[in-house]
Motif scaffolding. Structure first.
Motif, PDB file in Angstrom:
ATOM      1  N   CYS A   1      81.728-129.893 -28.526  1.00 20.79           N
ATOM      2  CA  CYS A   1      83.165-129.837 -28.343  1.00 20.79           C
ATOM      3  C   CYS A   1      83.072-129.536 -26.753  1.00 20.79           C
ATOM      4  O   CYS A   1      82.245-129.233 -25.955  1.00 20.79           O
ATOM      5  N   GLY A   2      84.142-130.566 -26.048  1.00 27.07           N
ATOM      6  CA  GLY A   2      84.890-130.118 -24.484  1.00 27.07           C
ATOM      7  C   GLY A   2      83.862-130.675 -24.009  1.00 27.07           C
ATOM      8  O   GLY A   2      83.989-130.116 -22.630  1.00 27.07           O
TER       9      GLY A   2
ATOM     10  N   GLU B   1      82.930-134.579 -28.407  1.00 24.33           N
ATOM     11  CA  GLU B   1      84.361-134.679 -29.108  1.00 24.33           C
ATOM     12  C   GLU B   1      85.016-133.777 -27.980  1.00 24.33           C
ATOM     13  O   GLU B   1      84.281-133.189 -27.284  1.00 24.33           O
ATOM     14  N   ARG B   2      85.262-134.689 -26.735  1.00 17.45           N
ATOM     15  CA  ARG B   2      86.270-134.074 -25.773  1.00 17.45           C
ATOM     16  C   ARG B   2      86.927-132.623 -25.990  1.00 17.45           C
ATOM     17  O   ARG B   2      87.452-132.244 -25.072  1.00 17.45           O
ATOM     18  N   GLY B   3      87.612-133.306 -27.524  1.00 20.52           N
ATOM     19  CA  GLY B   3      88.584-131.926 -28.197  1.00 20.52           C
ATOM     20  C   GLY B   3      88.297-130.169 -27.760  1.00 20.52           C
ATOM     21  O   GLY B   3      86.720-130.634 -27.787  1.00 20.52           O
ATOM     22  N   PRO B   4      88.771-129.439 -28.184  1.00 23.97           N
ATOM     23  CA  PRO B   4      88.124-127.954 -28.450  1.00 23.97           C
ATOM     24  C   PRO B   4      87.318-128.124 -29.754  1.00 23.97           C
ATOM     25  O   PRO B   4      86.584-127.452 -29.925  1.00 23.97           O
ATOM     26  N   THR B   5      87.585-128.803 -31.055  1.00 24.11           N
ATOM     27  CA  THR B   5      87.210-129.174 -32.352  1.00 24.11           C
ATOM     28  C   THR B   5      87.045-130.825 -32.811  1.00 24.11           C
ATOM     29  O   THR B   5      87.700-130.961 -32.278  1.00 24.11           O
ATOM     30  N   PRO B   6      86.289-130.580 -33.788  1.00 25.36           N
ATOM     31  CA  PRO B   6      86.341-131.618 -35.210  1.00 25.36           C
ATOM     32  C   PRO B   6      88.462-131.603 -35.204  1.00 25.36           C
ATOM     33  O   PRO B   6      88.331-130.832 -35.667  1.00 25.36           O
ATOM     34  N   LEU B   7      88.174-132.759 -35.163  1.00 21.47           N
ATOM     35  CA  LEU B   7      89.381-133.372 -36.092  1.00 21.47           C
ATOM     36  C   LEU B   7      90.969-132.092 -35.699  1.00 21.47           C
ATOM     37  O   LEU B   7      92.424-131.709 -36.259  1.00 21.47           O
TER      38      LEU B   7
END
Length: 468
Positions: A215-216, A184-190
């Protein structure tokens, strides 16, 4: 059709065409018949199947509990339609009132409903996307293929994207006792849908159930073996993971390409329509004979400052289809607006997650009941001093209360003490949504300004999750 006589002729003898034979299209067709339409009704669908339900595909179908061909939507009533299935719409001629189909034929209409929905965003590299073992999940056929591959027991599954669908697929893999890595490219899921405060709780669920969560990072490439089978994924941090299956869960793309050049205000963010579901043309003028419903629609909502919202929600598709159908065959003064409050749910890692409102418009969040640490709580989201959304983890009983708070523009933070007193002293904190200019796949709601004809293609998060 403004005169009563012509309206009555439309009701009795008119030709209504519905493009999109899924949830919104079916419920609209049923409503048309329910409200007295006796003319010709044509249902156009790009898949060869009559309407089926999508939420079970990433849960019961992947787990093998329900066959994919047992997901047909229940029928409220007979619709006596002419079905044109397996032939996608390829063009629209507004002046001739004609829809062109992929099989070279065309269908003429007096009134048109567009409910073409969304499709999975594919892996951007076509060669890599074509590797044996690379999947998306949106359709019945997608679910059938992926279920067979999971049943075969792959050495590891890679899920690319930790939105709702990606997280549900990871949950299924762990329930099947399959090793799974989530990138996941974002900091967390969802985080795109619910923000990183809630995303941190989602990350804990992944870890507790044995998911290898990264993540990240982005997946920069998918590598095949000598005979075209997926072997390995490469990450932006230089790492790799060996996997036999990769599921691309990077959100959805609205099915509007077939309307290019038609004159309708249609683009990557959907088809603009007014509160009564009438489509706008590129000049910002509403059409009296073209209506829009479901995931592909982009309409202004009074609860959210009359900004245009695109909602990928099961319940919204039903409610908007019913309003559109009613407005297609009634007098102008009898038309009604579509005012559904966004509502969404997901089941993953043994937890039921439900939300109401538009979380990703919020700037702050407060836990109002329960405990984040116990994964059982209610959190309210605030924007400019009022409640704009809420999310529950295994506490759905509070959603109706917060829906009323949203609809009443109640103040944020809520002025009342929590019922259980456990979060007394909790203060609002930043909700932690990612920069909206950075591509992500999170929200089930895309907020897209005030103009129906804004054709600037800036990337907006296209939500992927169920009930779409």
């Amino acid at each position: 059709m403004a005169l009563d006589g012509s309206l009555e002729r439309l009701r009795r003898e008119g030709r209504i065409v519905v493009v999109g034979a899924s949830l919104a299209g079916l419920r609209a067709a049923e409503t048309l018949r329910e409200e007295g339409f006796t003319g010709t009704l044509t249902m156009i669908g790009d898949e060869p199947y009559e309407p089926y339900d999508r939420p079970p595909l990433s849960k019961q179908v992947l787990l093998g509990r329900v066959p994919a061909d047992h997901t047909a939507l229940p029928r409220r009533r007979a619709i006596e339609a002419q079905w044109r299935l397996g032939a996608a719409a390829t063009g629209l001629d507004l002046s001739a009132k004609r829809v062109a189909l992929a099989d070279g034929t065309s269908v003429e209409y007096d009134r048109l409903l567009i409910a073409t929905g969304v499709r999975s965003r594919p892996w951007p590299n076509e060669l890599e996307a074509g590797l044996d073992g690379v999947f998306v999940l949106r359709t019945r056929d997608d679910a059938t293929r992926l279920r067979h591959r999971l049943k075969a027991g792959p050495s590891r599954v890679l899920v690319i994207g930790a939105g709702f669908t990606g997280s549900e697929i990871a949950s299924v893999c762990r329930e099947r006792d399959l090793p799974v890595t989530v990138a996941e490219r974002g900091p967390t899921p969802l985080s795109g849908a619910l923000g990183s405060v809630i995303g941190d709780v989602a990350a804990q669920l992944h870890h507790q159930h044995g998911v290898d969560l990264r993540c990240g990072v982005m997946v920069t490439g998918l590598e095949g073996d000598g005979v075209g089978r997926l072997r390995r994924a490469h990450f932006s941090d230089g790492g790799t993971v060996d996997a036999e299956v990769a599921v691309v869960a990077l959100g959805a793309t609205r099915n509007t390409e077939w309307l290019a050049g038609s004159g309708l205000a249609a683009g990557p963010r959907g088809i603009a329509c007014d509160a009564g579901c009438r489509a706008f043309d590129v000049r910002g003028i509403v059409a009296d004979d073209v209506f829009v419903a479901g995931d592909v629609a982009r309409s202004p909502h009074p609860l959210f400052g009359y900004r245009f919202l695109s909602l990928e929600h099961w319940g919204n598709a039903v409610a908007q289809a019913e309003v559109a159908a009613h407005n297609m065959i009634c007098r102008g003064e009898e038309r009604r607006p579509h005012l559904w409050t966004p509502y969404f749910w997901s089941a993953q890692f043994g937890v039921n997650i439900k939300s109401v409102g538009v979380p990703n418009m919020a700037d702050q969040i407060i836990v109002s009941q329960g405990s984040l640490g116990e994964h059982r709580f209610t959190a309210a989201y605030g924007y400019q001093g009022r409640v704009i959304a809420a999310v529950t983890f295994d506490q759905a009983k509070w959603l109706e209360f917060y829906q009323r708070q949203i609809e009443q523009a109640a103040p944020f933070p809520p002025p009342f003490a929590t019922v259980d007193r456990r979060t007394e002293g909790m203060r609002p904190v930043p909700a932690g949504f990612p920069d909206p200019s950075v591509p992500t796949h999170g929200p089930q709601v895309t907020v897209s300004g005030y103009s129906p004809t804004d054709q600037r293609v800036t990337f907006t998060p296209a939500g992927h999750g169920h009930h779409a």
